[in-house]
Design an enzyme around this catalytic site. Sequence first.
Site, PDB file in Angstrom:
ATOM      1  N   ASP A  74      40.618  35.306  49.486  1.00 58.35           N
ATOM      2  CA  ASP A  74      41.224  34.505  50.558  1.00 58.35           C
ATOM      3  C   ASP A  74      42.021  35.141  51.645  1.00 58.35           C
ATOM      4  OD1 ASP A  74      39.758  32.313  49.216  1.00 58.35           O
ATOM      5  OD2 ASP A  74      41.742  31.614  48.057  1.00 58.35           O
TER       6      ASP A  74
HETATM    7  P1  NAP Z   1      41.402  35.258  45.543  1.00 60.59           P
HETATM    8  O1  NAP Z   1      41.023  34.622  46.910  1.00 60.59           O
HETATM    9  O2  NAP Z   1      41.675  34.004  44.157  1.00 60.59           O
HETATM   10  O3  NAP Z   1      40.107  35.987  45.001  1.00 60.59           O
HETATM   11  C1  NAP Z   1      40.039  36.622  44.017  1.00 60.59           C
HETATM   12  C2  NAP Z   1      38.909  37.668  43.679  1.00 60.59           C
HETATM   13  O4  NAP Z   1      39.002  38.319  42.620  1.00 60.59           O
HETATM   14  C3  NAP Z   1      37.684  36.450  43.451  1.00 60.59           C
HETATM   15  O5  NAP Z   1      36.847  36.199  44.378  1.00 60.59           O
HETATM   16  C4  NAP Z   1      36.824  37.213  42.365  1.00 60.59           C
HETATM   17  O6  NAP Z   1      35.645  37.370  42.681  1.00 60.59           O
HETATM   18  C5  NAP Z   1      37.725  38.710  42.139  1.00 60.59           C
HETATM   19  N1  NAP Z   1      37.967  39.086  40.717  1.00 60.59           N
HETATM   20  C6  NAP Z   1      38.253  38.276  39.723  1.00 60.59           C
HETATM   21  N2  NAP Z   1      38.416  39.086  38.635  1.00 60.59           N
HETATM   22  C7  NAP Z   1      37.885  40.219  38.874  1.00 60.59           C
HETATM   23  C8  NAP Z   1      37.648  41.589  38.291  1.00 60.59           C
HETATM   24  N3  NAP Z   1      38.025  41.647  37.031  1.00 60.59           N
HETATM   25  N4  NAP Z   1      37.338  42.730  38.772  1.00 60.59           N
HETATM   26  C9  NAP Z   1      37.300  42.751  40.384  1.00 60.59           C
HETATM   27  N5  NAP Z   1      37.293  41.507  41.044  1.00 60.59           N
HETATM   28  C10 NAP Z   1      37.753  40.279  40.184  1.00 60.59           C
HETATM   29  O7  NAP Z   1      42.459  36.092  45.369  1.00 60.59           O
HETATM   30  P2  NAP Z   1      43.740  36.488  46.628  1.00 60.59           P
HETATM   31  O8  NAP Z   1      42.734  37.061  47.759  1.00 60.59           O
HETATM   32  O9  NAP Z   1      44.577  37.495  45.942  1.00 60.59           O
HETATM   33  O10 NAP Z   1      44.235  35.026  47.248  1.00 60.59           O
HETATM   34  C11 NAP Z   1      45.130  34.340  46.463  1.00 60.59           C
HETATM   35  C12 NAP Z   1      44.637  32.971  46.607  1.00 60.59           C
HETATM   36  O11 NAP Z   1      45.450  32.259  45.465  1.00 60.59           O
HETATM   37  C13 NAP Z   1      45.085  32.196  47.813  1.00 60.59           C
HETATM   38  O12 NAP Z   1      44.119  31.363  48.068  1.00 60.59           O
HETATM   39  C14 NAP Z   1      46.344  31.704  47.353  1.00 60.59           C
HETATM   40  O13 NAP Z   1      46.680  30.541  48.382  1.00 60.59           O
HETATM   41  C15 NAP Z   1      46.172  31.293  46.153  1.00 60.59           C
HETATM   42  N6  NAP Z   1      47.270  31.359  45.165  1.00 60.59           N
HETATM   43  C16 NAP Z   1      48.148  32.025  45.474  1.00 60.59           C
HETATM   44  C17 NAP Z   1      49.796  31.894  44.678  1.00 60.59           C
HETATM   45  C18 NAP Z   1      50.747  32.851  44.945  1.00 60.59           C
HETATM   46  O14 NAP Z   1      51.810  32.440  44.736  1.00 60.59           O
HETATM   47  N7  NAP Z   1      50.426  34.255  45.006  1.00 60.59           N
HETATM   48  C19 NAP Z   1      49.661  30.911  43.633  1.00 60.59           C
HETATM   49  C20 NAP Z   1      48.544  29.912  43.501  1.00 60.59           C
HETATM   50  C21 NAP Z   1      47.387  30.101  44.216  1.00 60.59           C
HETATM   51  P3  NAP Z   1      34.557  37.724  41.459  1.00 60.59           P
HETATM   52  O15 NAP Z   1      34.814  36.623  40.441  1.00 60.59           O
HETATM   53  O16 NAP Z   1      33.223  37.661  42.284  1.00 60.59           O
HETATM   54  O17 NAP Z   1      34.571  38.853  40.887  1.00 60.59           O
END
Ligand code: NAP
Length: 463
Positions: free
Chosen positions: A390
């Site tokens: 994201d």
């Molecule tokens: P993300 O959008 O959640 O994407 C994480 C990606 O990691 C997934 O598409 C997944 O794809 C991949 N993944 C998972 N396990 C993996 C592994 N073992 N090896 C390689 N890839 C792996 O992560 P982000 O870009 O860090 O964004 C964070 C999101 O979480 C945002 O939408 C944010 O708003 C939300 N969020 C953030 C917080 C905060 O405070 N930081 C709290 C709650 C929510 P695959 O399954 O295809 O591997």
Amino acid sequence: MPASLEQLGYLVAAVLFILGLKRLNTPATARSGNRLSAVGMLLAIVITLFDRAILSYGVIAAGLLVGGAVGLWAARVVKMTSMPQMVALLNGLGGAASLLVGGAEFLRAELLGEQLPLETGISIALAIIIGAVTLSGSLVAWAKLQEVISGRPITFPGLQAVNATIFVVILALSAYQLATPEALLWPFYAAVTLSLLLGVLLVIPIGGADMPVVISLLNSYSGIAAAMTGFVIGNTVLIIAGALVGSSGIILSQIMCRAMNRSLTNVLFGAFGATTTSGGGRSAEGLTVRSISAEDAAVQLAYARLVIVVPGYGLAVAQAQQQVRELAELVEKRGGDVRYAIHPVAGRMPGHMNVLLAEANVPYDKLFDMEDINPEFERADVALVVGANDVVNPAARTDTSSPIYGMPILNADHARSVIVLKRGMSAGFAGIENDLFYNPRTSMLFGDAKKSLSTLISEVKAL
Ligand code: NAP
């Protein structure tokens, strides 16, 4: 202990909290900041143990032992990826403590027929209301994050009106309670029940990308409830610590809001569910994805002058922080410059990536905030996206129908080449497609991030 000495001790504890908080500003001083705050808390606890109103040291010792053991166990066992759930539970416990202290003080006065001063009555009411909202709201946040209940927004028409009505009824019940001289318990129990219900209704419509705001907002609520409790029992350090938690939680919520393009007013009035749709975004039908072998990816990295690593939630899942540092060091040994781009909401909790990378001893000066690193992507030879999704989704810039539209993102797509490490084509937290993966400059290295990075390390070494 003389009252003046007690107040002096509390003052020192409060100063330690403030200095500790200040040092949490940068990763380099965060550990010592945490230690300072912990010393402040120990001092506050020791001074409180001299309180003349203490009836039984046995019960306190038992509480300390049980609470300390659970805290120690949790700190050692709970995985980094489950930290947000843990924070949600801790917030809930903070709310529960305020609810219990406020409730006990109220029941004590009612049962003894004691007339409480108005300001104490108001403090008790606020400690109970905010404490109960924090408790049930945090439990719902925990259940959502733990996937005990659906993480998607659960809402119904008129929910905001129902919440507003419940809130007004709670205030009316509390006012009636304060204005009535005789001992009445039903308004108290009704206000507690409605406050617990309000906490549930405030959090169930929240889903997807808005979750970080909820967690920090509930954290803030637990602080405000604690400050109210401080007024109830006349404890200065509780008032100060509660106010610090309350205000820092609000500031963090505001930073989170900005990072996710939500206004705090919007958050405070509970419109969380409004923009988070199930799925959303566009479909990727007809678009092609280019995968890359580890050998080819290693060549790109080995000969790059500037590599920007974009860590995301997948890095935490794979626990690949050591490998990412090792690969970066290899690239640096070959003359390349490696930087880490930190998005404020990458991962699942504020500071998630900083903590992970610090654990792997990545030098702090290699970590760059979004505003500082974004202009650098244009001159980067490779943007290495490790388990992020994201936070690098260009739809946030261009697709007005996307649930993350307006969220500032890392400009990984501006790099000359983008290598994405993830297991498959699954969506990220917001549940939407990512155009970056279909960009002609992007290559996907599929697999668990830890395994892919280990292979990349061997390949770079072999060059
Ligand atoms: P993300 O959008 O959640 O994407 C994480 C990606 O990691 C997934 O598409 C997944 O794809 C991949 N993944 C998972 N396990 C993996 C592994 N073992 N090896 C390689 N890839 C792996 O992560 P982000 O870009 O860090 O964004 C964070 C999101 O979480 C945002 O939408 C944010 O708003 C939300 N969020 C953030 C917080 C905060 O405070 N930081 C709290 C709650 C929510 P695959 O399954 O295809 O591997």
